[in-house]
Design a protein around this motif. Structure first.
Motif, PDB file in Angstrom:
ATOM      1  N   TYR A   1      -1.001   7.481   4.394  1.00 16.01           N
ATOM      2  CA  TYR A   1      -0.699   6.104   4.758  1.00 16.01           C
ATOM      3  C   TYR A   1      -0.244   6.069   6.205  1.00 16.01           C
ATOM      4  O   TYR A   1       0.509   6.933   6.649  1.00 16.01           O
ATOM      5  CB  TYR A   1       0.402   5.530   3.846  1.00 16.01           C
ATOM      6  CG  TYR A   1      -0.015   5.472   2.402  1.00 16.01           C
ATOM      7  CD1 TYR A   1      -0.616   4.348   1.881  1.00 16.01           C
ATOM      8  CD2 TYR A   1       0.179   6.573   1.570  1.00 16.01           C
ATOM      9  CE1 TYR A   1      -1.018   4.303   0.567  1.00 16.01           C
ATOM     10  CE2 TYR A   1      -0.210   6.537   0.249  1.00 16.01           C
ATOM     11  CZ  TYR A   1      -0.815   5.394  -0.251  1.00 16.01           C
ATOM     12  OH  TYR A   1      -1.208   5.351  -1.557  1.00 16.01           O
ATOM     13  N   SER A   2      -0.719   5.079   6.938  1.00 15.90           N
ATOM     14  CA  SER A   2      -0.306   4.929   8.327  1.00 15.90           C
ATOM     15  C   SER A   2       0.533   3.674   8.482  1.00 15.90           C
ATOM     16  O   SER A   2       0.308   2.677   7.803  1.00 15.90           O
ATOM     17  CB  SER A   2      -1.530   4.879   9.261  1.00 15.90           C
ATOM     18  OG  SER A   2      -2.322   3.737   8.978  1.00 15.90           O
TER      19      SER A   2
ATOM     20  N   GLY B   1       0.790  -1.218   0.000  1.00 19.21           N
ATOM     21  CA  GLY B   1       0.000   0.000   0.000  1.00 19.21           C
ATOM     22  C   GLY B   1       0.819   1.262   0.000  1.00 19.21           C
ATOM     23  O   GLY B   1       0.309   2.338  -0.289  1.00 19.21           O
ATOM     24  N   LEU B   2       2.113   1.179   0.343  1.00 21.18           N
ATOM     25  CA  LEU B   2       2.968   2.358   0.306  1.00 21.18           C
ATOM     26  C   LEU B   2       3.344   2.692  -1.128  1.00 21.18           C
ATOM     27  O   LEU B   2       3.459   1.797  -1.976  1.00 21.18           O
ATOM     28  CB  LEU B   2       4.231   2.120   1.125  1.00 21.18           C
ATOM     29  CG  LEU B   2       4.086   2.162   2.644  1.00 21.18           C
ATOM     30  CD1 LEU B   2       5.402   1.796   3.300  1.00 21.18           C
ATOM     31  CD2 LEU B   2       3.646   3.528   3.108  1.00 21.18           C
ATOM     32  N   PRO B   3       3.573   3.955  -1.439  1.00 19.78           N
ATOM     33  CA  PRO B   3       4.030   4.317  -2.782  1.00 19.78           C
ATOM     34  C   PRO B   3       5.319   3.578  -3.126  1.00 19.78           C
ATOM     35  O   PRO B   3       6.258   3.524  -2.321  1.00 19.78           O
ATOM     36  CB  PRO B   3       4.239   5.837  -2.683  1.00 19.78           C
ATOM     37  CG  PRO B   3       3.390   6.265  -1.528  1.00 19.78           C
ATOM     38  CD  PRO B   3       3.383   5.121  -0.570  1.00 19.78           C
ATOM     39  N   ASN B   4       5.367   2.990  -4.290  1.00 21.37           N
ATOM     40  CA  ASN B   4       6.538   2.240  -4.767  1.00 21.37           C
ATOM     41  C   ASN B   4       6.890   1.066  -3.853  1.00 21.37           C
ATOM     42  O   ASN B   4       8.027   0.582  -3.847  1.00 21.37           O
ATOM     43  CB  ASN B   4       7.758   3.162  -4.913  1.00 21.37           C
ATOM     44  CG  ASN B   4       7.499   4.323  -5.854  1.00 21.37           C
ATOM     45  OD1 ASN B   4       6.891   4.132  -6.915  1.00 21.37           O
ATOM     46  ND2 ASN B   4       7.935   5.504  -5.470  1.00 21.37           N
TER      47      ASN B   4
ATOM     48  N   VAL C   1       0.751   5.396  12.948  1.00 16.06           N
ATOM     49  CA  VAL C   1       1.265   6.744  12.711  1.00 16.06           C
ATOM     50  C   VAL C   1       1.128   7.086  11.237  1.00 16.06           C
ATOM     51  O   VAL C   1       1.447   6.263  10.369  1.00 16.06           O
ATOM     52  CB  VAL C   1       2.748   6.842  13.144  1.00 16.06           C
ATOM     53  CG1 VAL C   1       3.310   8.207  12.798  1.00 16.06           C
ATOM     54  CG2 VAL C   1       2.890   6.570  14.627  1.00 16.06           C
ATOM     55  N   ASP C   2       0.668   8.298  10.966  1.00 20.14           N
ATOM     56  CA  ASP C   2       0.638   8.808   9.600  1.00 20.14           C
ATOM     57  C   ASP C   2       2.075   8.963   9.110  1.00 20.14           C
ATOM     58  O   ASP C   2       2.888   9.637   9.751  1.00 20.14           O
ATOM     59  CB  ASP C   2      -0.082  10.156   9.573  1.00 20.14           C
ATOM     60  CG  ASP C   2      -0.323  10.674   8.160  1.00 20.14           C
ATOM     61  OD1 ASP C   2       0.514  10.410   7.279  1.00 20.14           O
ATOM     62  OD2 ASP C   2      -1.337  11.349   7.949  1.00 20.14           O
TER      63      ASP C   2
END
Length: 492
Positions: free
Chosen positions: A473-474, A400-403, A438-439
């Motif tokens: 994203y957290s 889910g994180l970018p890249n 955490v964001d």
């Protein structure tokens, strides 16, 4: 002079005092609250492998008397005498804790501190208030622990859900219910399972226990006894222990003496600017006092031969004495890694003998001292650090994180890092349960022992106007007690 310590700071006992006979005084108070203050003797795995080293109101001393509960005195709510040479090798850490007896929350604490007294003089103090906690019913106050063959002190200040029973179970012990009143009294409660230490936590204080002969102890053990002053009559002499040298140390009052009056200043412009004058001593007692916070936005570092400092290019605002500034090349490999990960530091190397003042766009600055620890922080949050520290790029992966992930810097070793934040940050405890989320855009740093378990997308429309549906994203953090994560009130 007593050294003021801040939360998460660590210091060698030898830097505070040459004595190994310590008095640890704990004060914690809140309206309508009653507290139980205890000391856990933990092994290398931070477990209570031997319940005889759980020193509390129902067990006031360890077997060889190296840790003893002294009671309230000198303004302290509770106090302990610790003879470090007599502490068994199997005990690696002494954890001081406080739990609420009855209803209440740690956020109701009005004031508290842990102080270290040696030779009748207070040499160190960590202060806290309920503003640092929320709904917790217990707090891990401070640790006295072994590291590299020497004893050290850590100001922990970490809240813990649950009371004394939950805290005991967290350290691997088991709290057993009291025997019925009509049952014959027993000297020891048997553990529920083999290998699981047990300690009885009664609902109310039991009658005073019968005298127990002191066990065998090493010939060179030196015990610390602190007499409690009685206004109406002189204090009775403390009982001597077999084969031990008795050291009587008066406990100084806990009240902090008033600051000396400032020397007279000439009237006019100079007196108007006195409160902005340069500070020469660091109230948070950084090691060697090389790093001195002048205010929340400005830090001063003292240069000495052989101890270079690496700082963000353009962060110097002034210097005194002799200081040389040179571009710090990263090398081909580190430059390539920095370009690919976005964790490239544009640094200058500062050498010489003098003082250099550093700042960056009025960001809040925080001096972090590493004592063999590892500390993860984004490159955009680093202002300066000692050249002797190791730093490397670390990848945090997650669905889910970018890249497929992001990168951060990991600092390790012994030295100081200056971290910058936008606004005043908050340090959140990381525990096995509950997890902390955490964001990622508000994340500043975290301890290396904190595990980044997973990521979860959080889609929130933060603005009403069209086309601005921000997606954040957290990250989920968890780990053993003592770990933490730092967030700021600002999204990068």
């Amino acid at each position: 002079m007593s050294r003021e310590l801040v939360k998460a700071s660590r210091v060698r006992i030898s830097e505070l005092t040459a004595s190994t006979e310590l008095y640890l005084g704990v004060h914690i108070a809140g309206p309508g609250l009653t507290f139980d203050i205890s000391c856990f003797g933990l092994d290398a795995e931070e477990r209570l492998s031997d319940d005889r080293y759980f020193v509390f109101f129902n067990q006031p001393a360890s077997p060889e008397q190296s840790i003893r509960l002294l009671g309230a005195q000198g303004g302290d709510s509770e106090s302990f005498a610790v003879a470090l040479p007599a502490v068994p090798e199997a005990v690696h850490k002494l954890a001081l804790t406080a739990t609420i007896d009855g209803d209440g929350q740690m956020s109701q604490v009005a004031s508290g501190y842990v102080r270290i007294v040696a030779g009748g003089t207070e040499v160190g103090r960590y202060s806290f208030t309920g503003a640092e906690f929320s709904t917790e019913r217990a707090v891990m106050l401070a640790d006295v622990y072994r590291r590299g063959g020497e004893w050290r002190f850590a100001a922990v200040g970490q809240g813990f859900d649950g009371g004394l029973r939950a805290l005991l179970e967290n350290f691997g012990g088991e709290a057993l219910e009291d025997e019925p009143a009509e049952a014959a009294p027993t000297s020891t409660a048997a553990p529920a399972a083999p290998g699981a230490p047990a300690a009885s936590v009664p609902q109310q204080a039991p009658p005073p226990p019968a005298a127990v002969p002191a066990p065998q102890q090493s010939a060179d053990a030196t015990l610390l006894a602190v007499p409690v002053p009685v206004p109406a009559a002189p204090a009775a002499p403390p009982a001597a222990y077999p084969d031990a040298t008795l050291l009587a140390v008066p406990v100084p009052p806990a009240a902090v003496p008033p600051a000396p009056a400032a020397p007279p200043q000439p009237a006019g412009l100079r007196i108007s600017l006195t409160k902005y004058a340069e500070l020469t001593k660091y109230s948070d007692a950084a090691a060697g006092q090389d790093w001195v916070k002048q205010n929340d936005k400005l830090v001063r570092v003292s240069l000495t031969k052989g101890r270079d400092v690496l700082a963000l290019q353009g962060s110097m605002v002034a210097y005194q004495g002799k200081a040389d500034f040179a571009h710090e090349g990263s090398g081909m490999l580190r430059t390539l890694v920095g370009n690919l990960t976005g964790q490239q530091l544009k640094l200058m190397r500062i050498t010489g003998e003098g003082q250099v003042f550093l700042a960056d766009e009025a960001c809040d600055l925080h001096v972090v001292r590493l004592e063999g620890d590892s500390f993860c922080v984004g490159s955009d949050r680093v202002l300066a650090f000692e050249a002797g520290l190791e730093h490397e790029v670390r990848r945090i992966e997650g669905e889910g994180l970018p890249n497929g992930g992001f990168f951060t810097l990991q600092f390790s070793g012994h030295g100081t890092v200056v971290v910058k934040t936008n606004g005043t940050p908050v340090v959140l405890p990381v525990t096995p349960t509950p997890e902390t989320y955490v964001d990622v855009q508000a994340l500043v740093a975290w301890s290396r022992g904190s595990q980044v378990i997973t990521t979860a997308p959080v889609r929130i429309r933060r603005s009403a106007y069209a086309g601005h549906a921000a997606e954040s994203y957290s990250l989920q953090f968890r780990g053993a007690p003592g770990n933490f994560v730092v967030v700021q009130p600002f999204e990068v």
